[in-house]
Write an enzyme that holds these catalytic residues in place. Structure first.
Site, PDB file in Angstrom:
ATOM      1  CB  SER A 109      -0.815  -0.543   1.557  1.00 27.06           C
ATOM      2  OG  SER A 109      -1.305   1.468   0.910  1.00 27.06           O
ATOM      3  CB  SER A 110       0.433   4.298  -1.951  1.00 31.05           C
ATOM      4  OG  SER A 110      -0.537   4.444  -1.385  1.00 31.05           O
ATOM      5  CB  CYS A 111       0.153   3.772   3.863  1.00 29.64           C
ATOM      6  SG  CYS A 111      -0.255   2.130   4.003  1.00 29.64           S
ATOM      7  CE1 TYR A 138      -3.612  -3.104   5.945  1.00 33.23           C
ATOM      8  CE2 TYR A 138      -2.657  -0.852   4.209  1.00 33.23           C
ATOM      9  CZ  TYR A 138      -3.428  -2.048   4.075  1.00 33.23           C
ATOM     10  OH  TYR A 138      -3.862  -2.442   3.115  1.00 33.23           O
ATOM     11  CE  LYS A 142      -1.242  -5.084   3.168  1.00 31.67           C
ATOM     12  NZ  LYS A 142      -0.967  -5.679   2.440  1.00 31.67           N
ATOM     13  CG  HIS A 181     -10.458   4.364   0.561  1.00 31.94           C
ATOM     14  ND1 HIS A 181     -10.415   3.019   0.304  1.00 31.94           N
ATOM     15  CD2 HIS A 181      -9.970   4.157   1.993  1.00 31.94           C
ATOM     16  CE1 HIS A 181      -9.277   2.140   1.552  1.00 31.94           C
ATOM     17  NE2 HIS A 181      -9.391   3.320   1.993  1.00 31.94           N
TER      18      HIS A 181
END
Length: 323
Positions: A109-111, A138, A142, A181
């Site tokens: 994920s880009s997070c 989270y 990742k 989202h």
């Protein structure tokens, strides 16, 4: 299953990304697609996962299974998010290794990138700053998944790879009115406003925040592309300690532009009111996808075309979504 081709296990095949990968693989005739319902295989059960891999002659794994949620869910259940994702990853990656699976693709994920990372966000921004607090557990899980893949590659010579998608949308998205989202939430609200004849729809924020959106079918194409990249090409464009690859369009739009495009697709002719008293969030989140495009991949689905296709899917699945 028949005896042709390789056996490809898609973990998380009911989710938005996993189901798109299954659709992509079904277009081919050189792979047997293996999936497992949650009631059949609990990915949190280490013994069950190892037995599943031992019982099936698996050649490739797409690890798209994860516990996911919006800001509210991440804030309310941080222990669940870090625990469940770490355990799922550890169980699947270790079982794949123990049964001789040489190719695995981990979906992140880009997070994973710092809250204040330079824009567009490059792969080498990883671990250079503080994460966004609302989804830190989270994101840490990742990041651990990326580093697990790199570690198995270094220690055992595996070919485990990782892709980091931007904001995804498309069939099987979460259209829940409270915890979805921005894109599916706006789609549902504008649809309901049109159906009820409302004169306006309120959108949180100024509308100036910028976001990047990638159709999930393009994500599936990119996933298969990266999985099957020639080792020489992959090695030339990554590093053993920086192996993950960003996936996105390399283009973003304002939330206002997104809302206007959705209104056109849905046919909502009312007014869009932007509530500037509500937060915009991060001003911009854009992925640097030059690493992926330099290897020959490009997205195919333009945003408005993707919105139109997704809205068609939404209309055809309203009864399921209500349940």
């Amino acid at each position: 299953m028949d005896d042709r081709g390789q056996t490809v296990f898609v973990a998380g095949h009911r989710g938005m990304v996993g189901s798109a990968i299954v659709r992509r693989l079904q277009e081919r005739d050189d792979a047997r697609i293996l999936t497992a319902e949650r009631q059949t295989l609990d990915l949190l059960d280490q013994a069950a996962v190892r037995q599943f891999f031992a019982d099936n002659r698996i050649n490739q794994v797409y690890l798209a299974a994860a516990k996911v949620g919006g800001i509210h869910a991440n804030n309310t259940f941080p222990a669940d998010f870090i625990h469940d994702n770490l355990v799922i990853q550890a169980n699947v990656i270790q079982a794949a290794h123990l049964t001789g699976v040489d190719r695995l693709l981990f979906l992140g994920s880009s997070c994973i990138y710092p809250k204040l990372a330079d824009q567009p966000m490059r792969e080498d921004a990883l671990l250079t700053g503080v994460l966004e607090p609302t989804n830190e557990p989270y994101a840490i899980a990742k990041i651990a998944g990326i580093k697990m893949c790199e570690s198995y590659n270094r220690q055992y010579g595996r070919r485990y790879r990782s892709v980091m998608p931007t904001n995804l949308y498309g069939p099987n998205d979460n259209f829940h009115p409270e915890n979805s989202h921005v894109l599916p939430a706006l789609m549902r609200r504008l649809h309901e406003a049109k159906a009820m004849g409302h004169a306006s729809v309120t959108v949180w924020g100024t509308g100036r925040a910028m976001r990047e959106f990638l159709h999930v079918d393009d994500m599936a194409r990119a996933s298969v592309f990266v999985m099957e990249l020639d080792d020489t090409v992959y090695a030339a464009n990554t590093r053993p300690d920086l192996s993950h690859i960003n996936v996105g369009t390399g283009q973003d739009c304002t939330i206002r532009e997104l809302a206007e495009a959705l209104a056109r697709v849905i046919g909502f002719e009312g007014r869009l009111d932007f509530d500037a008293t509500k937060p915009d969030g991060t001003p911009r989140k854009l992925m640097d996808v030059s690493r992926l495009t330099s290897m020959g991949w490009q997205p195919e689905i333009a945003l408005e075309d993707g919105l139109r296709q997704t809205y068609g899917w939404f209309l055809n699945h309203q009864d399921d979504l209500r349940r």
